[in-house]
Each structure stands twice: as structure tokens, then as C-alpha cells.
Write an enzyme that holds these catalytic residues in place. Structure first.
Site, PDB file in Angstrom:
ATOM      1  CG  HIS A  26       0.095  -0.115   2.538  1.00 40.40           C
ATOM      2  ND1 HIS A  26       0.408  -1.182   3.134  1.00 40.40           N
ATOM      3  CD2 HIS A  26       0.541   0.885   3.348  1.00 40.40           C
ATOM      4  CE1 HIS A  26       1.182  -0.979   4.200  1.00 40.40           C
ATOM      5  NE2 HIS A  26       1.371   0.434   4.344  1.00 40.40           N
ATOM      6  CG  HIS A  56       7.571   4.906   1.119  1.00 37.82           C
ATOM      7  ND1 HIS A  56       7.367   6.146   1.709  1.00 37.82           N
ATOM      8  CD2 HIS A  56       7.343   3.968   1.806  1.00 37.82           C
ATOM      9  CE1 HIS A  56       7.112   5.352   3.067  1.00 37.82           C
ATOM     10  NE2 HIS A  56       6.875   4.158   3.122  1.00 37.82           N
TER      11      HIS A  56
END
Ligand code: 3AM
Length: 180
Positions: free
Chosen positions: A37, A120
Site C-alpha cells: 500500500h 513510497h
């Protein structure tokens, strides 16, 4: 108390591309693809009342879908990396969504760290050392041109995180459409 965070879920095709990237790098403790995620805000342990207030705030957010571009490999932790990630190209829509999410969470009573947002997707939470670190640096440099097909993400979610006994378990508690 519920350990919670807010993140963009990733479509299966993106998680597959990331799983292939994981296998091109010398990683041992790989994040399972179903756990991948893009974290927008980590909230820590919340009581039910705070969780409900955060949920109400997140429901009120109006924001457009996010065009995600994943490109390149990076580490956090400087000379002693503590995690390895796929880099996400920053963009004004993503920054604006993160700011709205963090504001809503704080208004609901959660404590959100105010450190700068570096988008990220974590690939591994190991601490690569010695030869592994060298191979990672070489692999990361070689894969700096790595790209996943761009994707459009049309929701963000509030997740519960349960730790202990192997990989963390993440459960979406609620998702919110990005249609604004
Ligand atoms: O998306 P990533 O993997 O970077 O590292 C944890 C993960 O982020 C982060 O929250 C996400 C879901 O678990 N996280 C865990 N504990 C944290 C903490 N104490 C934390 N972020 C900040 N402070």
C-alpha cells in the site's frame, strides 16, 4: 485500542509488478503483495471514539483520483538502511490528498507525525548488511529505471494493523471514494 493507518490501496496489477521487482532485488523479509500500500498517515493506537472521529473527518474529504507513477528503488535509513521501497513520483494531487488526510486525522484527535511526506511502497523491512547491502545498492542502481505501468487509484482507506506472529495483518475498516 486499534493500531491504524491511512493508505492508498494498490491494484493487483501494480502489486504484481512490485512482486516481480522484489524478486529482482536481494531482499529477505519481503512484504507480501497483499500487504502492499502507499501510506498517507500512520495514526498509532486509537480508542473507539477517536477512530470514529477520524472516520467522520475522512468521509468529508473531497479529492480527485490519483494517477500513481511508481519509478525506481530507494531505501530509508541513510548508510544503515532499515527498509527498501519502490519510489513514487511526487505530485500535487498526491501531496494535497496527504495533507487533507493528515489534517482530518489530527482534527479527529489522532497524532500524526509532521515529518515530510515521501511517497513510497515498502518492499522489505529488513536491515540489509554487508554483501547484501552492496548487492542491494548495485541492484537498486541497476533498477533506477524500473517503472510500473501508471495506475489510477480511486479510493483511499483506513486500515487496522495487527502485529505479531509473522507479517502484519492489514484490514481495511472503511474506504473513501476519490471523486472530488
Ligand atoms: O508504508 P510503510 O511500510 O512505510 O512502517 C509502517 C507502514 O508504513 C508505518 O505505518 C505503515 C503501516 O504499518 N509505521 C508503523 N509504525 C510507525 C511509527 N511508529 C509507522 N510510521 C510512523 N511511526
Amino acid at each position: 485500542m486499534i493500531r491504524a493507518f491511512i493508505a492508498l490501496p494498490l491494484p493487483g496489477e501494480t502489486r504484481e509488478a512490485l512482486a516481480m521487482l522484489q524478486h529482482m532485488l536481494p531482499l529477505s523479509r519481503r512484504v507480501p503483495p497483499e500487504n502492499m500500500h502507499l501510506t498517507l498517515a500512520f495514526l498509532g493506537d486509537l480508542d473507539d471514539e477517536t477512530l470514529e472521529a477520524v472516520h467522520d473527518g475522512l468521509q468529508a474529504i473531497a479529492a480527485p483520483p490519483i494517477e500513481l507513477k511508481l519509478a525506481g528503488v530507494g531505501t530509508f535509513g541513510g548508510d544503515k538502511p532499515r527498509s527498501v521501497h519502490a519510489q513514487v513520483a511526487p505530485g500535487p494531487e498526491l501531496d494535497a490528498l496527504q495533507a487533507k488526510v493528515a489534517r482530518a486525522a489530527r482534527s479527529g484527535g489522532a497524532q500524526v507525525a509532521s515529518r515530510s511526506f515521501v511517497p513510497h511502497v515498502t518492499l522489505s523491512r529488513e536491515r540489509p548488511r554487508g554483501p547484501d547491502l552492496m548487492r542491494l545498492e548495485q541492484g537498486g542502481a541497476a533498477l533506477s529505471g524500473w517503472r510500473a505501468p501508471p495506475v489510477r487509484v480511486e479510493e483511499f482507506c483506513l486500515y487496522r494493523s495487527d502485529l505479531g506472529g509473522g507479517p502484519a495483518r492489514y484490514t481495511p475498516l472503511a474506504c473513501y471514494p476519490l471523486t472530488g
